[in-house]
Structure formats: structure tokens, C-alpha cells
Write a protein that holds these residues in place. Structure first.
Motif, PDB file in Angstrom:
ATOM      1  N   ALA A  14       6.590 -29.803  -1.294  1.00  0.00           N
ATOM      2  CA  ALA A  14       7.491 -28.672  -1.481  1.00  0.00           C
ATOM      3  C   ALA A  14       7.714 -27.984  -0.144  1.00  0.00           C
ATOM      4  N   ASN A  15       6.669 -27.974   0.633  1.00  0.00           N
ATOM      5  CA  ASN A  15       6.713 -27.278   1.908  1.00  0.00           C
ATOM      6  C   ASN A  15       7.584 -28.000   2.914  1.00  0.00           C
ATOM      7  N   ASN A  16       7.689 -29.299   2.734  1.00  0.00           N
ATOM      8  CA  ASN A  16       8.462 -30.065   3.697  1.00  0.00           C
ATOM      9  C   ASN A  16       9.949 -30.093   3.396  1.00  0.00           C
ATOM     10  N   ILE A 268      15.355 -21.589  -8.435  1.00  0.00           N
ATOM     11  CA  ILE A 268      15.134 -20.989  -9.754  1.00  0.00           C
ATOM     12  C   ILE A 268      14.877 -22.077 -10.786  1.00  0.00           C
ATOM     13  N   ALA A 269      15.745 -23.094 -10.788  1.00  0.00           N
ATOM     14  CA  ALA A 269      15.601 -24.147 -11.793  1.00  0.00           C
ATOM     15  C   ALA A 269      14.245 -24.839 -11.663  1.00  0.00           C
ATOM     16  N   GLN A 270      13.874 -25.171 -10.433  1.00  0.00           N
ATOM     17  CA  GLN A 270      12.607 -25.876 -10.209  1.00  0.00           C
ATOM     18  C   GLN A 270      11.417 -25.025 -10.623  1.00  0.00           C
ATOM     19  N   SER A 271      11.382 -23.801 -10.082  1.00  0.00           N
ATOM     20  CA  SER A 271      10.196 -22.982 -10.311  1.00  0.00           C
ATOM     21  C   SER A 271      10.131 -22.504 -11.749  1.00  0.00           C
ATOM     22  N   SER A 273      11.026 -24.192 -14.494  1.00  0.00           N
ATOM     23  CA  SER A 273      10.430 -25.197 -15.373  1.00  0.00           C
ATOM     24  C   SER A 273       8.958 -25.384 -15.031  1.00  0.00           C
ATOM     25  N   GLN A 274       8.655 -25.261 -13.732  1.00  0.00           N
ATOM     26  CA  GLN A 274       7.260 -25.406 -13.331  1.00  0.00           C
ATOM     27  C   GLN A 274       6.409 -24.283 -13.908  1.00  0.00           C
ATOM     28  N   SER A 275       6.886 -23.048 -13.703  1.00  0.00           N
ATOM     29  CA  SER A 275       6.042 -21.929 -14.108  1.00  0.00           C
ATOM     30  C   SER A 275       5.932 -21.834 -15.621  1.00  0.00           C
ATOM     31  N   LEU A 276       7.051 -22.070 -16.324  1.00  0.00           N
ATOM     32  CA  LEU A 276       6.993 -21.945 -17.783  1.00  0.00           C
ATOM     33  C   LEU A 276       6.031 -22.957 -18.387  1.00  0.00           C
ATOM     34  N   SER A 277       6.213 -24.234 -18.023  1.00  0.00           N
ATOM     35  CA  SER A 277       5.386 -25.235 -18.695  1.00  0.00           C
ATOM     36  C   SER A 277       3.945 -25.173 -18.199  1.00  0.00           C
ATOM     37  N   GLN A 278       3.787 -24.853 -16.895  1.00  0.00           N
ATOM     38  CA  GLN A 278       2.411 -24.788 -16.385  1.00  0.00           C
ATOM     39  C   GLN A 278       1.643 -23.634 -16.981  1.00  0.00           C
ATOM     40  N   MET A 279       2.331 -22.517 -17.130  1.00  0.00           N
ATOM     41  CA  MET A 279       1.645 -21.359 -17.663  1.00  0.00           C
ATOM     42  C   MET A 279       1.088 -21.684 -19.048  1.00  0.00           C
ATOM     43  N   ILE A 280       1.963 -22.269 -19.866  1.00  0.00           N
ATOM     44  CA  ILE A 280       1.531 -22.563 -21.237  1.00  0.00           C
ATOM     45  C   ILE A 280       0.399 -23.585 -21.239  1.00  0.00           C
ATOM     46  N   THR A 281       0.633 -24.713 -20.568  1.00  0.00           N
ATOM     47  CA  THR A 281      -0.372 -25.774 -20.655  1.00  0.00           C
ATOM     48  C   THR A 281      -1.679 -25.364 -19.988  1.00  0.00           C
ATOM     49  N   SER A 282      -1.579 -24.646 -18.856  1.00  0.00           N
ATOM     50  CA  SER A 282      -2.810 -24.286 -18.164  1.00  0.00           C
ATOM     51  C   SER A 282      -3.667 -23.368 -19.022  1.00  0.00           C
ATOM     52  N   VAL A 283      -3.031 -22.349 -19.579  1.00  0.00           N
ATOM     53  CA  VAL A 283      -3.803 -21.401 -20.383  1.00  0.00           C
ATOM     54  C   VAL A 283      -4.392 -22.106 -21.605  1.00  0.00           C
ATOM     55  N   THR A 284      -3.563 -22.909 -22.273  1.00  0.00           N
ATOM     56  CA  THR A 284      -4.069 -23.639 -23.436  1.00  0.00           C
ATOM     57  C   THR A 284      -5.246 -24.527 -23.040  1.00  0.00           C
ATOM     58  N   MET A 285      -5.083 -25.173 -21.892  1.00  0.00           N
ATOM     59  CA  MET A 285      -6.112 -26.102 -21.458  1.00  0.00           C
ATOM     60  C   MET A 285      -7.420 -25.380 -21.164  1.00  0.00           C
ATOM     61  N   ILE A 286      -7.321 -24.263 -20.450  1.00  0.00           N
ATOM     62  CA  ILE A 286      -8.534 -23.525 -20.102  1.00  0.00           C
ATOM     63  C   ILE A 286      -9.272 -23.113 -21.380  1.00  0.00           C
ATOM     64  N   ILE A 441       5.862 -17.623  -9.394  1.00  0.00           N
ATOM     65  CA  ILE A 441       6.642 -16.526  -9.957  1.00  0.00           C
ATOM     66  C   ILE A 441       7.295 -15.718  -8.842  1.00  0.00           C
ATOM     67  N   GLN A 442       6.549 -15.509  -7.775  1.00  0.00           N
ATOM     68  CA  GLN A 442       7.112 -14.779  -6.639  1.00  0.00           C
ATOM     69  C   GLN A 442       8.372 -15.456  -6.112  1.00  0.00           C
ATOM     70  N   SER A 443       8.293 -16.775  -5.934  1.00  0.00           N
ATOM     71  CA  SER A 443       9.458 -17.435  -5.348  1.00  0.00           C
ATOM     72  C   SER A 443      10.597 -17.483  -6.357  1.00  0.00           C
ATOM     73  N   THR A 444      10.274 -17.605  -7.654  1.00  0.00           N
ATOM     74  CA  THR A 444      11.334 -17.513  -8.665  1.00  0.00           C
ATOM     75  C   THR A 444      12.007 -16.157  -8.564  1.00  0.00           C
ATOM     76  N   ALA A 445      11.194 -15.115  -8.493  1.00  0.00           N
ATOM     77  CA  ALA A 445      11.736 -13.759  -8.476  1.00  0.00           C
ATOM     78  C   ALA A 445      12.582 -13.537  -7.237  1.00  0.00           C
ATOM     79  N   ALA A 446      12.072 -14.021  -6.083  1.00  0.00           N
ATOM     80  CA  ALA A 446      12.811 -13.807  -4.841  1.00  0.00           C
ATOM     81  C   ALA A 446      14.170 -14.482  -4.903  1.00  0.00           C
ATOM     82  N   ALA A 447      14.180 -15.731  -5.407  1.00  0.00           N
ATOM     83  CA  ALA A 447      15.448 -16.459  -5.485  1.00  0.00           C
ATOM     84  C   ALA A 447      16.391 -15.807  -6.485  1.00  0.00           C
TER      85      ALA A 447
END
Lengths: 462, 601
Positions: A14-16, A268-271, A273-286, A441-447
């Protein structure tokens, strides 16, 4: 362990990506978010407004993501059950082999001879033999009796030791298995319970497929939504262009508007989908993994959970330290790039005025300080992975020791340990993701702030 | 490629070291499942508590060793990567510095800048990434396979199956998605194009009320974009669940096959569990190798771009036996049958150029855009070398003089003022670092750069990168001061007066007079007023000299010059000029007549 590496790779990837400006190459994105929103709450609320009409689809995404994760979390435990079954059957087979070794070659036992019966029989026979030998000794002459008694005592001790060993082996087997083994019919060689194993395997395959299916369906729907949102953003921007007063564009470069259409909307589109699905799966997983681990052993869970804050503390310390060097690196990079631009652009002047040597000297100075901060920041940020790996290995060892001790005392089974190790290994990834989610979330918000800013500009009065 | 890779050379011992530390790290990681297996087999099944403790402590020790090794690898990776980048950066910069204008043009300045900064940075990132993470993949794969063979040789086929499934998945996705990525790039360009058209044509669109049409055009591109993005992202989101499915499938297969192996006495339970770990590690290693396949091409592109710079040969060569100038050099510049064409150009931009510029005189060059006047004077300091003919200074071919001697004789003022970051003083002293403050002040005065005294800090005033904090005219005057401060034999002003106003232009020329009394001055100009007083004016048209002489002579005899004059002077001015010339001409004719008469007598 390995999933952390994938995470880091993703970050570097992502950084590159080409970023705005020539100096857009910094440290891992986790440390240098692409820009901060001035008003995070406001732009997130506005974004939520855009998402409102997809609420049913997003709810489906939520349910599917949870379902996929739950199915995924269940499987190690069930796989552990399979291992347990194998362990049990293995012990039976071993017991059978041990007993048969003692019998004369080719001997068979009558049907219904269990381990318990066999040991009774052995005891009886031993007593009979003992009596017979004692009788024999009595009939011997006195001088020989002493030697014979000694010999008999030795024999008895050896025999006792053997039966003690056998009993010990049974004693250490957990209670429910012990009776199973005591009732083991020795008339024929026991085998693996393939019926049970097969059924469990089928169940697991079902779970795997379900989990994958729900996971994919979730991604499928989410992609549709986020791309639809991106589409709407782009459309709104393009329509906005035609409603803004002409003078708006006098002071702003076109590139600025264009980068909102492409870069920001993409982010926005990238982050999203990343943040929405990760948030759900990560919390559920933990939560799910915690529950499963607790169901196996609270002591082992305790050890595993201790490693988490330990890693987090290390990460915070390292990030803090490396941030300093990243800043320095960024500054040196700015210096050196500026120098390069200046010297290349003034190439002719440098040549005619004999400035090459001085240009190179100055460059070398910048280059040295860039190198200094570059390796330090790279080293420190690179430490994160090995240290987390080290801590997770510590957890692994601790779980192995603790699990081993608990298993000997019959509190957990071998299959549980196996499942537990799988859980511990999966535990780090969602925690990393949750830790990183604020950045996403920060980068989503900034964009989205930049996009909403444009969409909110005052329009031309008709 | 080779030119770039050779910069790893100073780090060869670090590379060997990192190979060792990485191997130790891998060894430690691979050791753990093995020991776990013996804990299960001997400790748990064998009911031996002390064994568990002693083996556990051993595991801790190995973990610590592994941790240290991996930290060491990280350290080495950072050192090697950034050090390598440092060397490449320095070499690239030095190389570009040595380039002549021809090579700079070949790449373009902008491209050289991105190659020297971004591409090098990219190389550093990828190097560190490879050293830190990808290097261990093959070692891990080999180690895990060996260990797997040792623990359960009969089950390796399960592992092979898993790895191949992985590869099929990755390759399938790669084949499916990659071409679409190219389409996305095209669509992004298209979207940009449509939006840009809308923005640039905004006034016309508004005037003709064409907004709806533009919006429709954009919507079409937008919809294409959405469709393909949905397709790609859906394909990619297949990756994660499929990967999990494969991994889980492999684990299940190991347990299933393992059960049979255990039943037939070929396998211990602990070894089966260890094998599960090894299988995971092998699959992950191969995943990393796949990632490497994605990263490598990018690094390759950067490497090739830098390699191109490093392997470019300089078209301007230093003479093997340079001839020095005389102690008291005069600065006579002579062009002898000079022809010049840019590399890869069909037609020469200059041909048949002959003239001599004498010290104490001003030689000016004028002509329309593209006539070759700037190119012509670029041949003197060897920004380019002639294609045929010779450029001579004091009778020596510039190609036989060392670069140092050559540029010492030349004071050059470029078309656009170029300054470097530092102070006003450091800029003026750029060509003559040893001059006194008084000389700096004098140079600034002559260059009409008195504005310096009003600046904050005067001569110590900070000049930002590229001189961005002073105006164009100020930059130009400081550039002139820089050339004056150097006190050269030959002055070259490449259209340097057009950025200043008429008044300053006149004042400047006036002030220059005394210090250029015995110097050779070459001026490229747009404005006739700038060069009217020049002793020799060379008129260029399409690479040929079409007139040579003084202002008066050329007005009378040179059509091209007259046309330029007509375009710059008002009718009245032109009339006056011509009248003056006619008077002068008649006077000359009368004088000649008289002379003739006298001779005749």
C-alpha cells in the motif's frame, strides 16, 4: 505467525502505491497515515449518510462475516477431537501390542477377555505357580532351600514390578479412557475408529466450505456496495463541476479536482471495504477465539492472553522510537530530492561554473544523513515483526509446557493442545488488524473529507 | 542490471551474515514443532513431567536464539538495503553530473530526477523487504520439507498437494486479474481525460449549456470503471477464503492420513502434530515466493531505469592530452565551418557557421525562434560538441582543452536565471569562491542587483531551493552578477536580458561597458535595442548565417534583419532609423568620392 508477515507485506504494498508529490515514500503506512482528517466525526457521519441506502446489504455482510468467522473458529476444536480419537485408539492398539508381546507367539485369547479380566487371570496364575513352587521348595533338602527361596523372591519381585508397570500405565490414563481400556477386548487387534473419524472429517469439510462460502459472499456483496459508493462519488463530483461558479477554478489547479475523482475516491472504496469487513471479522474472531480457548483451559488462555499486551507494549515503544527516525528520513529525503532537482535543473550553470565537486560534496552530506536515518527507521520498524514473532513463540512454548502438564494430569487432551496452538497462532492477526483499524479509518476520513469538501462548495446561483 | 547490482559488493560479508542469521532463525522456528512432538510423545503419552519441563526450557532457549537471529537479520537487512541505496544514489547523481546536455536531453530532466530519487527509494524498499522476509522463504521451505520428510515421509504427498493447490489458485487469479488491471489503468486515464476536458472547456460548456452532455459522457466512463472494479475486487476477494480452505483441507488431510499411518505403526502422534506445523510453514513459504514474483518485476523496472543512466556513455569526452591556454589569454572565439545536429535529428540545426568574435568587441546573435542562435553559443562551453568543423578559443579547439580550463575562461548567463539554495553571496561567489566582499558588491552593482541591499540580511539573505523566493528578474540579475564575479575572458549571455525591463537592460549594458573593455562578449538577443551597439551582429535563419555586420549595415543589406527590426520598431522609429542610416551612408559615400577625387588628382 505467517499471517503477520502477509499483513506487513500488504502495508508495504500500500505504501508503495504512487502518492501525491515526489516524496511520497515513507515508512509503513501504519505509522504514517496518508493524511489526517480535520474533523473525523463529521466526515464519517457524512459517509454514513452515503451508506444508508445500502443498510440491508451491509447488514447481510455483517451476518455473513460473523457466520464465516464462527464456522472458521469452530474447526480447530473439532479437528482436535479427531486427534483425541486417534490418541485413544492409538493407546488401545499399544496396549494390545504390549499384552500380546508377553504371550507366547501365536497364542490367542478367548473372546471376551478384557484387560481387567486378563490381569485377574494373571494374578491367579501367579499365585498358583507360587504355591506350586513353594511346595517344591519344601520337598527340597535344607541346604538347597535357602538358594531356592532367594531365587523365588527375586522372581517374584520382577513379576511384581512388571504388573506394577502395567497398572501404572493404566492409572495415568484419564478416568473415562481407563475403563474403556480395562474393558478392551483382547481377542482381536483393535483398530482406529474410522467411522467416527470419517464422520467428523465430513462435518469439518462442511464447515470449511460453509465458512469459505459465507466469506466469499460477504466480500462479493461488500465489493458491490463500495464500488457503487465510489461510482456515486465520482458522478456527484463530475456534476458538481458544472454547478460551481467559474471563479472557483481560477484559484485551484485542475489537478486538485482530478485527484479527488481518482485518488481520493479510490482510497475511500479500498479502505471502506477493508475497514468494514476487517472490523467485523476481527472482533468476531477475537471473541470467538477467546471463547474457544476458555472452553479448553482457562490456565492456557491466561498465558496466551498475557502475550498480547506484551506485544502491544513493544509495538507502541518501537513505533514511538521509529517515528522519530521516519521524520528524520522524510526530512533528509526532502533535502536530497530538492538538491537533486536543483542541480539537475541548473545542470549547465553547474558545469560552466565548475560546481560539480561542490554539488557532489553537498549531495554526499545529505546522502549520509539520509542513510543514517533510513537504516535506523527501517531497522526499528522491521523489529516489530520479529519481536511479535518472538513473543508469539514464547506463547507457543508456554502453551506447550502448560498444556503438557495439564495433559499429564488428565485436565486437557492432546487434541485440545493441538487446537489451542492453532488458536494462539490465529489470535495475533485480528488484534493487529484492530490496532491498525484506526489508521484505516483515518485515511478513509481524510479522503472522504476532501471529497465532501468539494461537494459542499457553494454553487452558482441560477 | 549488472551496473546496479555491483553496488552490493561492499556488503558481501553482510550478505553472507544475513544468510546465516536467517538460517538460524529458520532453524529455531522449525525446531519448535519437533520439540513439541517429543513433548507429546514422551512427555504426555509417556507420562513424564520432568521431561516436559526440561524440553520446554530447551524450547525457550531456542526461541531466544531464534529471536536474536531474526533481530540480527532485520538489522543487516536495514544496513544492506539503505547502504546499497546510498551507493546507487551517489553513483547515479555523480553520473548525471558528468552528463553533457545531450544526455540530459535524452532522458529529460524530470525523468532523471525521478530515477535518482523515487526509483532508488523503491529499490531500497524492495531490497530490505526481500532480505528481511522473502529470503527466509526458500530456506524455510527447504528446512520444512526436510523436517517433514524426517517426521512423516509417507505424508509428504499431502504437503505437495497443498502447495500445488496454492499455486494453481495464485496463478489462476494472476491470469484472470492482471489483464484487467491494465484496463483499469486505461479507464482511469479516460476518466481523467473526460473530467479534464470538462474542466478546461468549462466556459464553453457553460456558454452552450452543454453540461448534460458532458455528464453523460463522464457517467459512461464511470460506469465502465465501476463494472471492472467490481469484477476485479470480487476476484481478489476469492483469494482469502480459498486460501483458508486449502490450508484447512491440508490440515484435515494430514489428520486423516495420519490416523492410518499411526494405526499401522508408522507414525507417532506428536510427529503428526509437528507435520501439521511444517505443512503450514511450507505453504506460507511458497506464498512468499509468489509475493516475490509480484515485487521483483517492480524492482526490476526501477533497476533497469537506473542502470540505463549508469550505462550511458558521455558524448563529451575529456581530451587525453589537454592543451593549456596561454598565460595571458585573449579570448578570441572562432567558429570554423561549424555544422551541428542534435542526436537522432534528421536535419542539422546549424550549418556552415563561420565567424570570429574578438576581445573588446560585442558579438550579438539574432534570429527567429528555432534559428539556432542559442544552440550556437552552447557549443562554446561544450554543452554539445560540433558535428563537423571546429570551435576555437585563442586558436585552440575547445575539444583539446580540459574542461576545467575551458569553463574557467567563460562567464555564462543562462536564458532563465538559475540560482541554488544558499545565500545571495554564495550564489554570486558560485564561480569564484575566493573573491572579497567588495568584489561581490561590485558585481552586484554592475548587474543592477541593488535590490539585494533591501533584502533581509542583504548578501546573507537566504535563497530557497531553485531560487524560488526571488522574482524572475531578480534571479536574472543575480545570474549576471555571478558571471561578472568570475571575471572571465569570454562572456556569454544567452538571451539573458529579456527578463529585465528596457530601462534596466540599458543601464546594465552601460555598466557592463567598462569591465568588458578587453573581453569577448557574446550575446543572444530577442530585442534589437539590446544589440544595436554591438560591433558585430550575426543574423541567423534556419541554421544559416544570413547576415553579418553592424546594425546600420544590416538594416541596409539584410532582409531578415530588417524584418525583425520592423516587427519591433514603430513605423516612425523605423523611418528615423533608416533616415539616420541613409545620412550616414551618404556621408560615407561622399567621403569615398572625395577620397576618390583626391586619389584621382
Amino acid at each position: 505467525m505467517a499471517s503477520d508477515q502477509t499483513e506487513e507485506l500488504k502495508k508495504i504494498q500500500a505504501n508503495n502505491k504512487p502518492q501525491r508529490g515526489p516524496m511520497g515514500h515513507g515508512g509503513p503506512a501504519a505509522m504514517m497515515p496518508g493524511g489526517k482528517a480535520k474533523n473525523l466525526g463529521k466526515s464519517m457521519k457524512q459517509l454514513a449518510g452515503y451508506l444508508k441506502e445500502y443498510k440491508w446489504r451491509l447488514l447481510t455482510v455483517l451476518i455473513f462475516a460473523v457466520a464465516s468467522t464462527v464456522f472458521a473458529i469452530m474447526s480447530p476444536k473439532i479437528l482436535g477431537n479427531m486427534t483425541n480419537q486417534i490418541v485413544n485408539d492409538y493407546i488401545k492398539i499399544k496396549t494390545y501390542d504390549t499384552v500380546m508381546e508377553k504371550l507366547p507367539q501365536g497364542a490367542t485369547l478367548p473372546k471376551g477377555t478384557t484387560v481387567a479380566k486378563l490381569s485377574d487371570l494373571m494374578k491367579q496364575q501367579a499365585e498358583v505357580e507360587l504355591q506350586m513352587q513353594k511346595d517344591a521348595i519344601v520337598s527340597l533338602p535344607a541346604e538347597q532351600q535357602k538358594i531356592a527361596i532367594e531365587k523365588l523372591n527375586n522372581e517374584m519381585a520382577a513379576q511384581q514390578k512388571q504388573s506394577q508397570e502395567f497398572a501404572n500405565q493404566l492409572k495415568n490414563v484419564p478416568q473415562d479412557q481407563r475403563s474403556e481400556i480395562e474393558n478392551l477386548d483382547l481377542s482381536q487387534k483393535p483398530t482406529m475408529n474410522y467411522g467416527y473419524l470419517g464422520q467428523t472429517a465430513l462435518l469439518l469439510i462442511g464447515l470449511f466450505v460453509l465458512s469459505a462460502a459465507f466469506g466469499y459472499a460477504q466480500g462479493w456483496i461488500l465489493t458491490g456496495v463500495t464500488q457503487q459508493v465510489a461510482f456515486r462519488f465520482r458522478r456527484d463530483i463530475s456534476e458538481k463541476i458544472n454547478r460551481l461558479p467559474l471563479k472557483y477554478f481560477d484559484t485551484r489547479p485542475f489537478g486538485d479536482v482530478l485527484s479527488r475523482i481518482t485518488n481520493d475516491v479510490d482510497t475511500i472504496a479500498q479502505s471502506l471495504s477493508q475497514s468494514l469487513s476487517q472490523m467485523i471479522t476481527s472482533v468476531t474472531m477475537i471473541i470467538g477465539i477467546l471463547v474457544m480457548m476458555l472452553s479448553i483451559s482457562w490456565q492456557m488462555t491466561g498465558i496466551a492472553v498475557i502475550t498480547v499486551p506484551l506485544s502491544l507494549i513493544f509495538i507502541v515503544v518501537i513505533v514511538k522510537r521509529s517515528q522519530k527516525y521516519f521524520k528524520q528520513q522524510q526530512d533528509s529525503l526532502g533535502d536530497i530530492n530538492g538538491h537533486i532537482e536543483e542541480i539537475y535543473a541548473g545542470h549547465n550553470v553547474v558545469k560552466v561554473f565548475g560546481g560539480e565537486k561542490r554539488a557532489i560534496q553537498k549531495f554526499n552530506r545529505y546522502n549520509r544523513s539520509l542513510h543514517e536515518s533510513a537504516w535506523k527507521s527501517q531497522f526499528l520498524s522491521g523489529l516489530m515483526f520479529p519481536i511479535m514473532n518472538f513473543i508469539s513463540n514464547l506463547g507457543y512454548v508456554a502453551v506447550a509446557m502448560m498444556g503438557g502438564w495439564l495433559a499429564i494430569n488428565g485436565r486437557v487432551s492432546i487434541g485440545d493442545i493441538q487446537a489451542f496452538i492453532q488458536y494462539v497462532q490465529q489470535f495475533n492477526q485480528p488484534i493487529m488488524q484492530v490496532a491498525n483499524i484506526t489508521n484505516v479509518i483515518q485515511s478513509t476520513a481524510a479522503a472522504s473529507e476532501r471529497v465532501f469538501e468539494f461537494l459542499g462548495e457553494e454553487e452558482e446561483k441560477v | 542490471m549488472k551496473q546496479v547490482l555491483k553496488f552490493f559488493k561492499p556488503y558481501w560479508w553482510m550478505l553472507i551474515l544475513i544468510l546465516i542469521t536467517t538460517s538460524v532463525g529458520v532453524w529455531a522456528t522449525l525446531q519448535l514443532p519437533m520439540m513439541m512432538a517429543s513433548i507429546v510423545d514422551n512427555g504426555i503419552i509417556g507420562q513424564d513431567e520432568s521431561y516436559i519441563i526440561s524440553e520446554g526450557l530447551k524450547m525457550l532457549g531456542i526461541t531466544a536464539i531464534g529471536g536474536v537471529a531474526v533481530v540480527g537479520s532485520g538489522f543487516l537487512a536495514a544496513r544492506i538495503g539503505s547502504g546499497f541505496a546510498k551507493e546507487v544514489r551517489a553513483a547515479t547523481f555523480a553520473k548525471v553530473n558528468s552528463f553533457s546536455q545531450a544526455e540530459i536531453n535524452k532522458f529529460s530532466t524530470a525523468s532523471l530526477i525521478t530515477r535518482s530519487s523515487n526509483d532508488v527509494q523503491q529499490l531500497q524498499q524492495v531490497t530490505i523487504l526481500i532480505l528481511r522476509m522473502v529470503l527466509q522463504a526458500p530456506i524455510m521451505a527447504v528446512g520444512a520439507v526436510i523436517n517433514a520428510l524426517a517426521t512423516a515421509p509417507n505424508m509428504t504427498w499431502v504437503m505437495a498437494l497443498g502447495v500445488s493447490a496454492f499455486f494453481v489458485l495464485i496463478i489462476a487469479l494472476f491470469i484472470a486479474v492482471m489483464p484487467k488491471f491494465k484496463i483499469v489503468q486505461k479507464l482511469v486515464d479516460k476518466l481523467n481525460l473526460v473530467a479534464r476536458e470538462n474542466l478546461t472547456g468549462l466556459r464553453i460548456i457553460r456558454a452552450f449549456r452543454n453540461e448534460k452532455y458532458e455528464e453523460k459522457k463522464f457517467a459512461a466512463a464511470n460506469e465502465d470503471m465501476r463494472r471492472i472494479n467490481v469484477w476485479i475486487n470480487r476476484a481478489i476477494s476469492l483469494m482469502q477464503p480459498m486460501m483458508t480452505l486449502i490450508v484447512n483441507g491440508v490440515l484435515l488431510a494430514i489428520v486423516w492420513v495420519g490416523a492410518h499411518e499411526i494405526a499401522s505403526g508408522n507414525l507417532e502422534i506428536g510427529n503428526m502434530m509437528a507435520f501439521m506445523q511444517y505443512a503450514l510453514q511450507v505453504i506460507m513459504s511458497f506464498l512468499f515466493l509468489a509475493v516475490l514474483m509480484i515485487f521483483l518485476p517492480r524492482a526490476q523496472v526501477s533497476m533497469a531505469r537506473i542502470g540505463e543512466i549508469l550505462s550511458t556513455k558521455n558524448s563529451i569526452k575529456e581530451p587525453e592530452n589537454p592543451e593549456p591556454f596561454d598565460q595571458n589569454m585573449k579570448g578570441i572565439v572562432e567558429f570554423r565551418d561549424v555544422t551541428f545536429s542534435y542526436p537522432d535529428a534528421d536535419a542539422p540545426i546549424l550549418s556552415g557557421i563561420n565567424f570570429t568574435a574578438q576581445p573588446g568587441q560585442t558579438t550579438a546573435f539574432i534570429g527567429s525562434t528555432g534559428s539556432g542562435k542559442s544552440t550556437l553559443i552552447n557549443l562554446i562551453p561544450r554543452f554539445y560538441d560540433v558535428s563537423a568543423g571546429q570551435v576555437l578559443i585563442d586558436g585552440r579547439d575547445v575539444r583539446d582543452v580540459s574542461h576545467e580550463d575551458l569553463v574557467r575562461a567563460i562567464g555564462y548567463v543562462p536564458q532563465k536565471g538559475v540560482l541554488f539554495s544558499g545565500t545571495v553571496e554564495s550564489n554570486i561567489k558560485y564561480g569564484a569562491p575566493k573573491i572579497s566582499d567588495k568584489e561581490v558588491l561590485k558585481a552586484a552593482e554592475i548587474a543592477q542587483a541593488e535590490f539585494v541591499l533591501d533584502l533581509d540580511g542583504a548578501f546573507k539573505h537566504h535563497i530557497a531551493q531553485g531560487g524560488s523566493n526571488v522574482s524572475g528578474g531578480q534571479k536574472q540579475r543575480l545570474s549576471i552578477a555571478r558571471a561578472i564575479a568570475k571575471n572571465p575572458e569570454i562572456f556569454i549571455f544567452d538571451d539573458s536580458f529579456s527578463a529585465v525591463d528596457y530601462k534596466t537592460d540599458a543601464a546594465l549594458r552601460h555598466a557592463l561597458k567598462p569591465i568588458t573593455r578587453d573581453k569577448t562578449v557574446l550575446i543572444v538577443a530577442q530585442r534589437i535595442s539590446t544589440i544595436k551597439a554591438a560591433e558585430q551582429i550575426v543574423v541567423l535563419d534556419e541554421g544559416h548565417i544570413v547576415g553579418r555586420g553592424t546594425h546600420q549595415e544590416l538594416l541596409l543589406n539584410c532582409k531578415v534583419y530588417r524584418e525583425i527590426a520592423q516587427s519591433q520598431f514603430s513605423d516612425i522609429e523605423m523611418e528615423r532609423e533608416m533616415a539616420a542610416i541613409r545620412v550616414a551612408d551618404r556621408k560615407a559615400a561622399i567621403a569615398k568620392d572625395r577620397a576618390g577625387v583626391n586619389y584621382g588628382q
